[in-house]
Design an enzyme around this catalytic site. Structure first.
Site, PDB file in Angstrom:
ATOM      1  N   SER A  88       0.792  -1.229   0.000  1.00 38.86           N
ATOM      2  CA  SER A  88       0.000   0.000   0.000  1.00 38.86           C
ATOM      3  C   SER A  88       0.822   1.276   0.000  1.00 38.86           C
ATOM      4  CB  SER A  88      -0.953   0.006   1.191  1.00 38.86           C
ATOM      5  OG  SER A  88      -2.037  -0.863   0.939  1.00 38.86           O
ATOM      6  N   THR A 151      -9.622 -17.377   2.627  1.00 36.87           N
ATOM      7  CA  THR A 151      -8.969 -18.457   3.366  1.00 36.87           C
ATOM      8  C   THR A 151      -7.529 -18.572   2.896  1.00 36.87           C
ATOM      9  OG1 THR A 151      -9.449 -20.205   1.753  1.00 36.87           O
ATOM     10  CG2 THR A 151     -11.172 -19.694   3.382  1.00 36.87           C
ATOM     11  N   TYR A 187     -10.624   2.491   5.955  1.00 38.00           N
ATOM     12  CA  TYR A 187      -9.603   2.151   4.967  1.00 38.00           C
ATOM     13  C   TYR A 187     -10.163   1.151   3.955  1.00 38.00           C
ATOM     14  CZ  TYR A 187      -4.943   1.058   3.171  1.00 38.00           C
ATOM     15  OH  TYR A 187      -3.837   0.904   2.361  1.00 38.00           O
ATOM     16  N   SER A 188     -10.039   1.477   2.681  1.00 39.16           N
ATOM     17  CA  SER A 188     -10.535   0.587   1.625  1.00 39.16           C
ATOM     18  C   SER A 188      -9.615   0.635   0.421  1.00 39.16           C
ATOM     19  CB  SER A 188     -11.946   0.983   1.190  1.00 39.16           C
ATOM     20  OG  SER A 188     -12.367   0.183   0.091  1.00 39.16           O
ATOM     21  N   ASN A 189      -9.066  -0.517   0.067  1.00 34.67           N
ATOM     22  CA  ASN A 189      -8.229  -0.601  -1.126  1.00 34.67           C
ATOM     23  C   ASN A 189      -9.007  -0.296  -2.397  1.00 34.67           C
ATOM     24  OD1 ASN A 189      -5.500  -1.656  -0.147  1.00 34.67           O
ATOM     25  ND2 ASN A 189      -6.928  -3.027   0.864  1.00 34.67           N
ATOM     26  N   THR A 318       2.242   2.332   5.417  1.00 32.16           N
ATOM     27  CA  THR A 318       2.643   0.945   5.584  1.00 32.16           C
ATOM     28  C   THR A 318       2.052   0.145   4.437  1.00 32.16           C
ATOM     29  OG1 THR A 318       0.709   0.431   6.947  1.00 32.16           O
ATOM     30  CG2 THR A 318       2.711   1.132   8.100  1.00 32.16           C
ATOM     31  N   GLY A 319       2.651  -0.987   4.145  1.00 29.78           N
ATOM     32  CA  GLY A 319       2.145  -1.819   3.068  1.00 29.78           C
ATOM     33  C   GLY A 319       2.407  -3.287   3.338  1.00 29.78           C
ATOM     34  N   THR A 320       1.373  -4.103   3.184  1.00 33.93           N
ATOM     35  CA  THR A 320       1.530  -5.547   3.315  1.00 33.93           C
ATOM     36  C   THR A 320       0.839  -6.236   2.151  1.00 33.93           C
ATOM     37  OG1 THR A 320       1.707  -5.583   5.724  1.00 33.93           O
ATOM     38  CG2 THR A 320       0.948  -7.590   4.672  1.00 33.93           C
TER      39      THR A 320
END
Length: 366
Positions: A88, A151, A187-189, A318-320
């Site tokens: 992100s 999942t 927060y929404s991508n 931050t980004g994951t």
């Protein structure tokens, strides 16, 4: 990126910074501080993070550090300069591009999204959702990764799947809404998929081409790019691991990142990321009015995250993504910067989280 199955990874990351007292180190302590930072990286590795790569800037002094291994199978050590998926952090690049279009009067921050993307949002929603709401996460639109990664099995199922931006937007719009447009921060991508689509509609070019033309080439960021549908990284890089429910790490380095697109697909290095944020916060990429818009508001500005550290306010993101995490923060006055890359994501890692917080606060506050 924030996904239902892994969104706990970033929980408390910034909050952990706020709880750690620190003071700014004097200039004479820079050399010893860098030695201490290496020790803190090693401590996070000892807590369970396979590999870490970082760059810290204090004034004109720059330190690149690494700890652990870039590849668990071969034991290849982590080293400064490795390419890494920044997740992100991509959003700051995209927001900067949109705000450049605002400065050029080709986009209006308070203009409805429907004016630029007719038919993409339901009519009533498109008329009430503005560009500003997308960039600041006030649209109330659901988060599309919640519909893709439900999942652990979905990690593997989507490894070689190519998503189109319109498909991602539709998945996000099909998720439960989090509120009315403009009502509250959520927060929404999906917001940044729509922002990327807006860039392409207004300019007639891909978002990757516009970011490259407006930011990457002028700043000479040679290791920063959108990978498109290419599964691998093009330069020397660290591997990307997910610790699965069985406790074992699985390698997800090769991955079609079209699912992240304008919300989180970019690749970079700690050095390139620091150069970008330094130029941005110094006013080299945006006029004062647009930079002021970007750095107003908490917990987010427009494409930026805010942290109130003991030594002052810090901006960054931050980004994951699957297997890689990035933390990048910068004091508002530009005197200190830190970018940290990690090559494992996992569900519970209190020792890692605490060690990470200590490193970031020490880098920024001394």
């Amino acid at each position: 990126m924030s996904m239902t199955i892994i969104n706990r990874l970033l929980a408390g990351a910034v909050a952990g910074l706020l709880a750690t007292g620190a003071t700014i180190a004097p200039a004479a302590a820079v050399t010893s501080s860098f030695a201490e930072l290496q020790g803190l990286l090693e401590a996070e590795h000892a807590a369970g993070m396979p590999g870490l790569v970082a760059e810290v800037r204090v004034g004109s002094a720059v330190w690149g550090g690494a700890a652990g291994v870039a590849d668990l199978r071969t034991g290849r050590p982590a080293r400064p300069g490795l390419e890494h998926r920044i997740g992100s952090v991509t959003k700051t690049f995209v927001a900067t591009t949109v705000l450049q279009l605002v400065a050029e009067r080709r986009v209006g921050l308070d203009v409805p999204v429907a004016d630029y993307l007719p038919g993409v949002l339901p009519a009533d929603l498109g008329a009430r959702t503005t560009v500003r709401m997308l960039l600041g996460h006030y649209s109330g639109i659901g988060d599309y990764p919640d519909g893709i990664f439900r999942t652990e099995a979905d990690f593997e199922a989507n490894r070689h799947r190519t998503f189109r931006p319109a498909e991602l937007a539709a998945i996000g719009l099909a998720q439960p809404r989090t509120g009315e447009p403009g009502a509250a921060y959520h927060y929404s991508n999906t917001d940044y998929i729509l922002a990327g689509m807006l860039v392409e509609k207004v300019t007639g070019h891909t978002v990757a081409a516009e970011v490259d033309r407006r930011i990457l080439r002028p700043l000479r960021l040679g290791h920063t790019y959108f990978p498109g549908t290419r599964a691998g990284l093009r330069g020397p890089h660290d591997r990307a691991y997910v610790q699965m429910a069985d406790g074992l790490p699985r390698d997800f380095t090769d991955y079609d990142m079209s699912w992240g697109w304008a919300a989180g697909a970019m690749v970079s290095t700690p050095h390139d990321v620091n150069v970008f944020y330094r130029a941005l916060l110094a006013g080299r990429l945006l006029p004062p009015a647009q930079l002021a818009e970007m750095t107003t508001g908490t917990p987010n500005g427009l494409g930026l995250s805010y942290a109130a550290l003991p030594c002052g306010p810090a901006w960054g993101h931050t980004g994951t993504v699957i297997g890689h995490s990035t933390y990048t923060f910068h004091l508002a006055d530009g005197t200190r910067q830190v970018t940290l890359d990690e090559n494992l994501i996992q569900y519970t890692a209190p020792g890692i989280a605490a060690a990470r917080a200590r490193f970031i606060v020490a880098a920024l506050c001394g």
